[in-house]
Enzyme design. Sequence first.
Site, PDB file in Angstrom:
ATOM      1  N   ASP A   1      -2.723   2.288  -6.056  1.00 29.09           N
ATOM      2  CA  ASP A   1      -2.391   2.610  -4.555  1.00 29.09           C
ATOM      3  C   ASP A   1      -2.081   1.620  -4.392  1.00 29.09           C
ATOM      4  O   ASP A   1      -1.054   1.418  -2.995  1.00 29.09           O
ATOM      5  CB  ASP A   1      -1.798   3.930  -4.271  1.00 29.09           C
ATOM      6  CG  ASP A   1      -3.516   3.697  -2.783  1.00 29.09           C
ATOM      7  OD1 ASP A   1      -4.226   3.151  -3.372  1.00 29.09           O
ATOM      8  OD2 ASP A   1      -3.293   5.639  -2.445  1.00 29.09           O
ATOM      9  N   GLU A   2      -2.617   0.425  -4.886  1.00 31.29           N
ATOM     10  CA  GLU A   2      -2.300  -0.981  -3.375  1.00 31.29           C
ATOM     11  C   GLU A   2      -2.239  -2.125  -4.777  1.00 31.29           C
ATOM     12  O   GLU A   2      -3.084  -2.533  -5.315  1.00 31.29           O
ATOM     13  CB  GLU A   2      -3.864  -1.241  -3.108  1.00 31.29           C
ATOM     14  CG  GLU A   2      -4.071  -0.997  -1.831  1.00 31.29           C
ATOM     15  CD  GLU A   2      -5.456  -1.030  -1.165  1.00 31.29           C
ATOM     16  OE1 GLU A   2      -5.918  -1.881  -0.445  1.00 31.29           O
ATOM     17  OE2 GLU A   2      -6.496  -0.136  -1.327  1.00 31.29           O
TER      18      GLU A   2
ATOM     19  N   ASP B   1       0.944  -1.099  -0.263  1.00 31.10           N
ATOM     20  CA  ASP B   1       0.272   0.164   0.023  1.00 31.10           C
ATOM     21  C   ASP B   1       0.456   0.994   0.385  1.00 31.10           C
ATOM     22  O   ASP B   1       1.387   1.766   0.760  1.00 31.10           O
ATOM     23  CB  ASP B   1      -0.457   0.155   0.960  1.00 31.10           C
ATOM     24  CG  ASP B   1      -1.944   0.404   1.133  1.00 31.10           C
ATOM     25  OD1 ASP B   1      -2.148   1.649   0.043  1.00 31.10           O
ATOM     26  OD2 ASP B   1      -2.441   0.922   1.804  1.00 31.10           O
TER      27      ASP B   1
END
Lengths: 372, 396
Positions: free
Chosen positions: B145-146, B52
Amino acid sequence: MKLTIERAALLRALGHVQSVVERRNTIPILSNVLLRAEGTKLSLSATDMDIEMVASLVAQVSKSGATTVPAHTLYDIIRKLRDGSQIELETTGEKGLMTLRSGRSTFTLSCLPPEDYPLMAGGELAHNFLLSAGDLKRLIDRTRFAISTEETRYYLNGIYLHAAKSDQVDMLRAVATDGHRLARMEIPLPEGAAGMPGVIVPRKTVMELRKLLDEMQDDVSVSLSDTKIRFTFAETVLTSKLIDGTFPDYDRVIPSGNDRILEVDCKLFAEAVDRVSTISTEKSRAVKLAIERGSLTLSATSPENGTATEELEVRYSAQPLEIGFNSRYLLDIAEQIEGEGARFALADAASPTVVRDSADASALYVLMPMRV
Amino acid sequence: MEVKAQTPNCLCRDCGRIAPVAMPAPDSCPACGSARLVAHAELATLAIAHVDCDAFYASVEKRDRPELADEPVIVGGSVRGVVLTACYIARRFGVRSAMPMAHALRLCPDASVVRPNMEKYRTESRRIRELMQATATRVEAVSIDEAYLDLSDSESDEPPARSLARLALLVEKRVGVTISVGLAPNKMLAKMASDMGKPRGFFVIGTSDALAVLAPMKVGALPGVGPVTAAKLEQLGFTTIAELRQAKADELTHRFGRWGRRLLQQAHGEDERRVGFGRGRSVTVGAERTFANDLRTYEQIAPEVEQICARVAERLARADLAAGSLTLKLRRHDRLTRTHACRLHDPTMKQEIILAAVTPTLLRQLDGTAFRLIGITAHDLMPGKRADPPDLFETD
């Protein structure tokens, strides 16, 4: 050119012809339909360079002549005109326009010269025979679902029509396959078809032909050479190029020694397959068939959804067997079986299975299993 | 809670050294002196990770505007006036994602508000994704973003923990933002672990300590349990995860449907989902090559493409996955990058089928342009048994 014609007749004929015209064309005139008025007839022609459809119908022709106008536009106009109305078509001199009048509506359509319209080169179609519309329909319906769309194997992109012997009897056979399943349908060989070459009729031709057959009851005259095929109806003629390729030797992939026989009630089977496959999330929608004496258990699993099982009473007395199939393929075949029973001849979980209508030997299906 | 008598291993996140923990436990790495050490009994074996990015949009903005580095930064404003991301400094004032901007500015009046530049974030996300794909054979992107990484079938003998520590350093060095890594036996625990170390964290939850770690946590800490579900659970008397474990499966299923069963599994730290089989998420397996010299002709490019196909096929096979579709990526000498979808008739993991599928597309693009990079990515992945279905006419 000047003529008057009844809307309903023109709509029907144009409906057949315009569907050959591709929506997008790099050659502008291919978007057009060729109109030719002569004597008491108006003939309409359209082509995509592979298929040519010609329809002729009775019209009050006051001045012979020919022109070409955008097919889809003309069709849309006729479609929207009032039912029962009369339509007058007239080309106006050198301007390259055609005027269409009906009631209080007037349209002018821009034309392209009829001399430029690409007509399929003639050439002799040496083999001729008659088929009933019903027989031709069945040949198509029983097989077309298996036609491949894979471009690299273009020779599978159609129905293979050929003469063959079944138990010493001459038959006309239609075969289609995509490598995962194969469908074969046969009828007694019509008079005049002996000695015909095996031909591959392209998918689009098959679909157009099938649409025509929806409205026809009479016999269809079939003429063919090794490059072209023509279907002649009372008012409509469909001519098509054939796929230039060699259809594979399909006989060798139809297993003859499958001795595990499973008989199911086709309707119950199809419903159960449809229900069980609901759970499957894959594109291929695999179902597993676990078969043992007198019973068939259908099951499907999905890592996200869960599981489904359904049990059916069947006739089976061979060794128990587990085998997986694409449920869509099973349903495609079940849909073609008109009798009550379907008969599966199985070998093992990795080999092709043969399916037939218990009551009708004319159609045969081969199905490749899936890994489950 | 049983604790296995297993000597914990210790990973240095800076030099990658993994060694059994000495007693007494050292404060810094004996090899490089770094204090960033992670110790866990299962450190050498765990292979599922959740990665993350820390305050991703805000971190990218801070990278590009160093004068904001030590200031509270809030990205947002253009869309309905809400906070998209707040940096960790702003978070100290209570600013949270999805909060109305007006409210955020009351909490933190000195914050610099930056309008989002999604194009930029997507570009950076892609760069990070590429680093992830170089680290793990299976990468399941959950959002910009993960992502989940499965390193269990990694091509190298390197312990996954070390690969992940290196990934974190690489992302910092090459992209200039920090990530938090959660390492665990499954996706759900990995996700919780990455949350627990934030920011710039590296947290490990193992099979042996999962129950103990989860027990005291509020039910809201479980992935997918938002305030509404948490409130419902609390009403039923389940405030902590330990309490939730006492629930009857029927009761939860009755109340929450299919999700109820998952809830109970989650409370026990169990999660059967495989990386790469998330719902509607983009999952890919791919390979690419950057050329030392730009290539123009088919003769130059064909051997490279063949190798890339071999690599993709190998990775698919290793992960036991079948590609449902393919894209061909071409980066020109001027770095303009285009991707082209290639039709695949049946799912495959075979090199020659991948090559046959991309070749027509490739040929269309070869018009004398010089290319510096070619990549092939497999999408619509499905279980490997769906690959290359048996064909009536091709018996091998």
